[in-house]
Design a protein around this motif. Structure first.
Motif, PDB file in Angstrom:
ATOM      1  N   SER A  84       0.856  -1.184   0.000  1.00  0.00           N
ATOM      2  CA  SER A  84       0.000   0.000   0.000  1.00  0.00           C
ATOM      3  C   SER A  84       0.891   1.232   0.000  1.00  0.00           C
ATOM      4  CB  SER A  84      -0.878   0.028   1.251  1.00  0.00           C
ATOM      5  OG  SER A  84      -1.722  -1.093   1.291  1.00  0.00           O
ATOM      6  N   PHE A  85       0.701   2.107  -0.984  1.00  0.00           N
ATOM      7  CA  PHE A  85       1.478   3.336  -1.090  1.00  0.00           C
ATOM      8  C   PHE A  85       0.590   4.523  -0.757  1.00  0.00           C
ATOM      9  CE2 PHE A  85       3.812   0.426  -3.804  1.00  0.00           C
ATOM     10  CZ  PHE A  85       5.124   0.693  -3.455  1.00  0.00           C
ATOM     11  N   TYR A  86       1.132   5.470  -0.004  1.00  0.00           N
ATOM     12  CA  TYR A  86       0.411   6.667   0.413  1.00  0.00           C
ATOM     13  C   TYR A  86       1.074   7.899  -0.186  1.00  0.00           C
ATOM     14  CZ  TYR A  86      -1.314   3.306   3.779  1.00  0.00           C
ATOM     15  OH  TYR A  86      -1.867   2.192   4.343  1.00  0.00           O
ATOM     16  N   GLY A  87       0.274   8.809  -0.702  1.00  0.00           N
ATOM     17  CA  GLY A  87       0.777  10.077  -1.200  1.00  0.00           C
ATOM     18  C   GLY A  87       1.102  10.121  -2.677  1.00  0.00           C
ATOM     19  N   LEU A  88       1.113   8.985  -3.362  1.00  0.00           N
ATOM     20  CA  LEU A  88       1.552   8.960  -4.758  1.00  0.00           C
ATOM     21  C   LEU A  88       0.610   9.684  -5.700  1.00  0.00           C
ATOM     22  CD1 LEU A  88       2.932   5.341  -5.289  1.00  0.00           C
ATOM     23  CD2 LEU A  88       4.134   7.386  -4.484  1.00  0.00           C
ATOM     24  N   LYS A  89      -0.672   9.747  -5.357  1.00  0.00           N
ATOM     25  CA  LYS A  89      -1.643  10.341  -6.283  1.00  0.00           C
ATOM     26  C   LYS A  89      -2.278  11.612  -5.739  1.00  0.00           C
ATOM     27  CE  LYS A  89      -5.650   7.662  -4.812  1.00  0.00           C
ATOM     28  NZ  LYS A  89      -6.790   6.917  -5.293  1.00  0.00           N
ATOM     29  N   ASP A  90      -1.740  12.148  -4.648  1.00  0.00           N
ATOM     30  CA  ASP A  90      -2.351  13.314  -4.006  1.00  0.00           C
ATOM     31  C   ASP A  90      -2.184  14.606  -4.796  1.00  0.00           C
ATOM     32  OD1 ASP A  90      -2.941  11.531  -2.022  1.00  0.00           O
ATOM     33  OD2 ASP A  90      -1.582  12.386  -0.540  1.00  0.00           O
ATOM     34  N   LEU A  91      -1.064  14.767  -5.465  1.00  0.00           N
ATOM     35  CA  LEU A  91      -0.806  15.986  -6.233  1.00  0.00           C
ATOM     36  C   LEU A  91      -1.157  15.752  -7.698  1.00  0.00           C
ATOM     37  CD1 LEU A  91       2.608  16.994  -4.609  1.00  0.00           C
ATOM     38  CD2 LEU A  91       0.320  17.851  -4.065  1.00  0.00           C
ATOM     39  N   PRO A  92      -1.602  16.783  -8.406  1.00  0.00           N
ATOM     40  CA  PRO A  92      -2.015  16.607  -9.810  1.00  0.00           C
ATOM     41  C   PRO A  92      -0.937  15.975 -10.695  1.00  0.00           C
ATOM     42  CG  PRO A  92      -2.675  18.772  -9.022  1.00  0.00           C
ATOM     43  CD  PRO A  92      -1.833  18.154  -7.938  1.00  0.00           C
ATOM     44  N   GLU A  93       0.310  16.346 -10.506  1.00  0.00           N
ATOM     45  CA  GLU A  93       1.392  15.787 -11.316  1.00  0.00           C
ATOM     46  C   GLU A  93       1.534  14.274 -11.080  1.00  0.00           C
ATOM     47  OE1 GLU A  93       6.180  16.491 -12.114  1.00  0.00           O
ATOM     48  OE2 GLU A  93       5.128  17.754 -10.668  1.00  0.00           O
ATOM     49  N   GLY A  94       1.375  13.845  -9.830  1.00  0.00           N
ATOM     50  CA  GLY A  94       1.429  12.420  -9.510  1.00  0.00           C
ATOM     51  C   GLY A  94       0.243  11.669 -10.078  1.00  0.00           C
TER      52      GLY A  94
END
Length: 140
Positions: A84-94
Motif C-alpha cells: 500500500s502506497f500513500y501520497g503517490l496520487k495526491d498531487l495533480p502531477e502524480g
C-alpha cells in the motif's frame, strides 16, 4: 478533530522484517531503499503499520467537520495482500503520471501493488519525488 495515526518510535527495520508473506519482507526492504534514496530522509513508523518519509501539516477543506494534522509526505505498508502506497496520487502531477506505473489498483488515498515486479520502478521513483515535493502548505 485530529488524525489518530501519529509518528512512533517503533523500529522500521523490525516492522519490515515481520512482514508476511515472506516475499513482502524483501519487497518492503526494497521499497524502503528506494524511498530513502528518493527522499533523502530516514523513515519513521506512523502508527503500527505505515512507514513514512517526511511529513506535512494538512487542514481538510470540509465545512462540516474540520480535520487537521500531520501526515507523511509519502509512505507505504507491506500488507499481506498488497504493498500500500500513500501520497503517490495526491498531487495533480502524480495523479497524471500514475497510469504509467504498471499494474495497480486504487483506494481512497492509496495505491495498491500486488507485486513489485508488476510496476515500473523508474515511474515509482518519479511518483515518490513528486509526493515528497509537497510543502507544508495546508492546501497541499
Amino acid at each position: 478533530m485530529t488524525i489518530k495515526t501519529q509518528p512512533t518510535d517503533a523500529s522500521v527495520q523490525e516492522f519490515l522484517d515481520r512482514a508476511t508473506p515472506a516475499h513482502r519482507v524483501t519487497e518492503g526492504h526494497r521499497v524502503d531503499e528506494i524511498m530513502r534514496t528518493e527522499t533523502g530522509v530516514e523513515p519513521v513508523m506512523w502508527g503500527p503499520s505505515i512507514v513514512g518519509y517526511g511529513s506535512y501539516h494538512y487542514v481538510s477543506p470540509s465545512k462540516t467537520s474540520r480535520t487537521e494534522g500531520d501526515w507523511p509526505k509519502v509512505g507505504f505498508s507491506p500488507r499481506k495482500s498488497a504493498l500500500s502506497f500513500y501520497g503517490l496520487k495526491d498531487l495533480p502531477e502524480g495523479a497524471a503520471l500514475l497510469p504509467d506505473l504498471g499494474t495497480y489498483t486504487e483506494g481512497a488515498g492509496c495505491v495498491y501493488v500486488k507485486r513489485l515486479e508488476q510496476i515500473d520502478l523508474d515511474v515509482l521513483r518519479r511518483l515518490i519525488r513528486i509526493a515528497y515535493s509537497r510543502g507544508d502548505d495546508p492546501r497541499s
